[in-house]
Write an enzyme that holds these catalytic residues in place. Structure first.
Site, PDB file in Angstrom:
ATOM      1  N   ASP A  83       0.835  -1.195   0.000  1.00  0.00           N
ATOM      2  CA  ASP A  83       0.000   0.000   0.000  1.00  0.00           C
ATOM      3  C   ASP A  83       0.874   1.251   0.000  1.00  0.00           C
ATOM      4  O   ASP A  83       2.079   1.205   0.271  1.00  0.00           O
ATOM      5  CB  ASP A  83      -0.916   0.010   1.224  1.00  0.00           C
ATOM      6  CG  ASP A  83      -2.174   0.856   1.032  1.00  0.00           C
ATOM      7  OD1 ASP A  83      -2.297   1.518  -0.009  1.00  0.00           O
ATOM      8  OD2 ASP A  83      -3.027   0.857   1.934  1.00  0.00           O
ATOM      9  N   LYS A  84       0.217   2.363  -0.280  1.00  0.00           N
ATOM     10  CA  LYS A  84       0.827   3.693  -0.265  1.00  0.00           C
ATOM     11  C   LYS A  84      -0.118   4.635   0.450  1.00  0.00           C
ATOM     12  O   LYS A  84      -1.343   4.508   0.354  1.00  0.00           O
ATOM     13  CB  LYS A  84       1.099   4.155  -1.698  1.00  0.00           C
ATOM     14  CG  LYS A  84       1.424   5.635  -1.859  1.00  0.00           C
ATOM     15  CD  LYS A  84       0.203   6.425  -2.295  1.00  0.00           C
ATOM     16  CE  LYS A  84       0.518   7.931  -2.406  1.00  0.00           C
ATOM     17  NZ  LYS A  84      -0.737   8.719  -2.565  1.00  0.00           N
ATOM     18  N   HIS A  85       0.447   5.589   1.191  1.00  0.00           N
ATOM     19  CA  HIS A  85      -0.383   6.574   1.882  1.00  0.00           C
ATOM     20  C   HIS A  85       0.269   7.939   1.769  1.00  0.00           C
ATOM     21  O   HIS A  85       1.491   8.066   1.823  1.00  0.00           O
ATOM     22  CB  HIS A  85      -0.554   6.206   3.356  1.00  0.00           C
ATOM     23  CG  HIS A  85      -1.483   7.114   4.097  1.00  0.00           C
ATOM     24  ND1 HIS A  85      -2.856   6.966   4.062  1.00  0.00           N
ATOM     25  CD2 HIS A  85      -1.241   8.201   4.875  1.00  0.00           C
ATOM     26  CE1 HIS A  85      -3.421   7.913   4.797  1.00  0.00           C
ATOM     27  NE2 HIS A  85      -2.462   8.674   5.299  1.00  0.00           N
ATOM     28  N   SER A  86      -0.570   8.973   1.638  1.00  0.00           N
ATOM     29  CA  SER A  86      -0.090  10.358   1.580  1.00  0.00           C
ATOM     30  C   SER A  86      -0.695  11.141   2.721  1.00  0.00           C
ATOM     31  O   SER A  86      -1.834  10.903   3.126  1.00  0.00           O
ATOM     32  CB  SER A  86      -0.492  11.000   0.239  1.00  0.00           C
ATOM     33  OG  SER A  86      -0.250  12.400   0.271  1.00  0.00           O
ATOM     34  N   THR A 123      -8.971  11.081  -1.827  1.00  0.00           N
ATOM     35  CA  THR A 123      -8.987  10.151  -2.954  1.00  0.00           C
ATOM     36  C   THR A 123     -10.382   9.555  -3.170  1.00  0.00           C
ATOM     37  O   THR A 123     -10.822   9.375  -4.311  1.00  0.00           O
ATOM     38  CB  THR A 123      -7.961   9.029  -2.720  1.00  0.00           C
ATOM     39  OG1 THR A 123      -6.660   9.622  -2.593  1.00  0.00           O
ATOM     40  CG2 THR A 123      -7.942   8.051  -3.880  1.00  0.00           C
ATOM     41  N   ARG A 171     -10.242  14.115  18.537  1.00  0.00           N
ATOM     42  CA  ARG A 171      -9.085  14.982  18.257  1.00  0.00           C
ATOM     43  C   ARG A 171      -9.458  16.105  17.305  1.00  0.00           C
ATOM     44  O   ARG A 171      -8.976  17.234  17.434  1.00  0.00           O
ATOM     45  CB  ARG A 171      -7.950  14.148  17.647  1.00  0.00           C
ATOM     46  CG  ARG A 171      -7.258  13.222  18.624  1.00  0.00           C
ATOM     47  CD  ARG A 171      -6.338  12.263  17.891  1.00  0.00           C
ATOM     48  NE  ARG A 171      -5.378  12.976  17.070  1.00  0.00           N
ATOM     49  CZ  ARG A 171      -4.906  12.527  15.903  1.00  0.00           C
ATOM     50  NH1 ARG A 171      -5.320  11.374  15.405  1.00  0.00           N
ATOM     51  NH2 ARG A 171      -4.032  13.233  15.219  1.00  0.00           N
ATOM     52  N   SER A 186      -2.501   6.624  14.124  1.00  0.00           N
ATOM     53  CA  SER A 186      -3.733   6.652  13.345  1.00  0.00           C
ATOM     54  C   SER A 186      -3.519   6.059  11.958  1.00  0.00           C
ATOM     55  O   SER A 186      -4.280   5.200  11.498  1.00  0.00           O
ATOM     56  CB  SER A 186      -4.252   8.089  13.239  1.00  0.00           C
ATOM     57  OG  SER A 186      -5.398   8.156  12.427  1.00  0.00           O
ATOM     58  N   LYS A 190      -4.471   1.581  10.810  1.00  0.00           N
ATOM     59  CA  LYS A 190      -5.388   1.199   9.724  1.00  0.00           C
ATOM     60  C   LYS A 190      -4.669   0.367   8.664  1.00  0.00           C
ATOM     61  O   LYS A 190      -5.248  -0.560   8.098  1.00  0.00           O
ATOM     62  CB  LYS A 190      -6.015   2.455   9.115  1.00  0.00           C
ATOM     63  CG  LYS A 190      -6.974   3.166  10.064  1.00  0.00           C
ATOM     64  CD  LYS A 190      -7.787   4.225   9.371  1.00  0.00           C
ATOM     65  CE  LYS A 190      -6.978   5.460   9.038  1.00  0.00           C
ATOM     66  NZ  LYS A 190      -6.691   6.286  10.215  1.00  0.00           N
ATOM     67  N   LYS A 191      -3.417   0.696   8.383  1.00  0.00           N
ATOM     68  CA  LYS A 191      -2.665  -0.075   7.390  1.00  0.00           C
ATOM     69  C   LYS A 191      -2.383  -1.487   7.895  1.00  0.00           C
ATOM     70  O   LYS A 191      -2.515  -2.469   7.152  1.00  0.00           O
ATOM     71  CB  LYS A 191      -1.360   0.644   7.041  1.00  0.00           C
ATOM     72  CG  LYS A 191      -1.546   2.005   6.396  1.00  0.00           C
ATOM     73  CD  LYS A 191      -2.358   1.926   5.118  1.00  0.00           C
ATOM     74  CE  LYS A 191      -2.556   3.286   4.474  1.00  0.00           C
ATOM     75  NZ  LYS A 191      -3.452   3.218   3.303  1.00  0.00           N
TER      76      LYS A 191
END
Length: 436
Positions: A83-86, A123, A171, A186, A190-191
């Site tokens: 996976d990838k996250h930004s 996204t 938060r 956080s 999730k990942k």
């Protein structure tokens, strides 16, 4: 079991929390035995006093285990789950390109993505501009799409890391978002819950990012890489520039259209292309799908140029309920178009990128309140990169709006967001650092 007040007191005094205290906090988040006031108090104490690496790893692991943890080992997927996250930005459409590129190179991406947050785009909001596209498919459908396309960009199930869902909601309204430890836990919980085996992070830095300075971005990137390693998830992070829009468009349908054109063979904006290929190369190498980062980049570039990535994207969209031939899809047109003219001859020297994002929100392309309906048609196009020479009266960008009044209001708001000088400042690198 440790009492909530004693855990809060310990962190208020700057003490490190033990595993049992962190487990009790996460259990209280999940079973609601902790009140919102107690959660907010501990979140503020963490925000002010921080957490060390061991605490952050423990929090990440506990939040991961607070709900379902997916295991793809029996699903017959055709490659490693990655996976990838930004961390988010303006015009950040990299996921729409990277997911099918990496899938075409042998990876499998059950990419759990988010919606727009504040001034940044999401996204899922972009993909929902495609009629019929569902971001919450049942497990059997998700499995089928991953087998056939190799990628599926979807939203997080309520069963994944539910402790984080409750903590984040509190938060968000208690000014405790800006905590490196809480941001790290956080994202990574999730990942990990999604069953990912390798992750690449795109940490944005600049006036359009949540990390405006390089020290802040480096601190977050280091935390993500080190905590992920401590939790058993191989991760690399790139720190990339967000002092200008990424690509030539910002706004949901417009960004999808830009990606479709790029996948179909049109020249991609150079900065967008560089970030996409750099992240894909790192992910392919980290997952064992390329012998080196250089090989990963060559493979990613070949998958993009050959049309293999476009084929994967089309399969994903059709499999998740979108148009059967997404490359024939015509995006909805905004009723009002207005160019923003350059006030004088010169060079586009600076961009208040955050102001661009806020203008899109004001147009209806983002949310002011949770549950607001998004207008996929609105946004900005024909954005020029910094350093572009311009003549007085030439368009600096095009505003797409629901009505004339909104378009003119956006132009007024954006007039001060783009600065024209006689000379351009030295170009900033699009990739500032890579952390392994």
């Amino acid at each position: 079991m440790p009492l909530p007040a004693e855990i809060i007191r310990a962190k208020r005094l700057g003490q490190a929390l033990g595993d049992a205290q962190i487990e009790a906090f996460v259990r209280g988040l999940t079973d609601r035995s902790w009140s919102e006031g107690q959660i907010a108090a501990l979140a503020m104490a963490i925000c002010l006093n921080g957490m060390d690496r061991a605490e952050t790893v423990a929090l990440t692991r506990a939040m991961t285990r607070s709900g379902t943890v997916l295991d793809w080992s029996r699903d017959g997927l055709p490659g490693p789950v990655v996976d990838k996250h930004s961390t988010g930005g303006i015009g950040d459409k990299v996921s729409l390109l990277l997911a099918p590129i990496v899938a075409a190179c042998g990876g499998v991406l059950p990419m759990v993505s988010g919606r727009g947050l504040g001034h940044t785009g999401g996204t899922l909001d972009k993909l929902e501009a495609l009629p019929g596209y569902t971001v919450a498919p049942p497990r059997h459908r998700l499995r089928r799409v991953l087998r056939e396309a190799g990628c599926a960009i979807v939203g997080a199930s309520t069963r994944l890391a539910p402790a984080d869902r409750r903590l984040y909601a509190i938060r968000d309204v208690t000014a405790t978002v800006e905590s490196v430890a809480l941001i790290t836990a956080s994202i990574l919980s999730k990942k990990l819950a999604a069953g990912v085996r390798a992750l690449v992070m795109d940490v944005k830095v600049g006036n359009g990012a949540f990390c405006p300075t390089l020290p802040e971005a480096h601190a977050l990137a280091r935390s993500l890489v080190e905590v992920a390693r401590g939790a058993g998830l191989p991760t690399r992070a790139l720190v990339t520039d967000m002092n200008q829009c990424l690509g030539t468009t910002a706004g949901n349908a417009l960004e999808v259209q830009e990606c479709l054109a790029a996948l179909a063979g049109a020249p991609a904006e150079p900065r967008l292309r560089e970030v996409t290929l750099a992240l894909a190369a790192q992910l392919l190498h980290l997952a064992g799908l390329a012998a080196s980062v250089e090989d990963g980049r060559r493979n990613a570039d070949a998958a993009w140029r050959s049309g293999a990535a476009a084929e994967r994207f089309a399969r994903m969209v059709a499999g998740l309920g979108g148009p059967r031939d997404v490359f024939a899809w015509v995006p909805p047109a905004a009723p009002a178009l207005r160019p923003l003219p350059a006030p004088r001859d010169g060079v586009l020297a600076a961009m208040d990128t955050r102001a661009l994002g806020l203008a899109i929100v004001a147009l209806g392309g983002g949310r002011v309140r949770p549950g607001d309906t998004i207008d996929p048609r609105v946004g900005l196009s024909q954005l020029r990169p910094l350093g572009s020479p311009v003549r007085a009266g030439e368009p600096l960008l095009q505003v797409h709006a629901a009505d004339v009044a909104s378009a003119e209001a956006a132009c007024r708001a954006l007039a001060d967001a783009l600065r024209i000088d006689d000379m351009a400042a030295p170009a900033a690198p699009v990739i500032h650092a890579t952390l392994e």
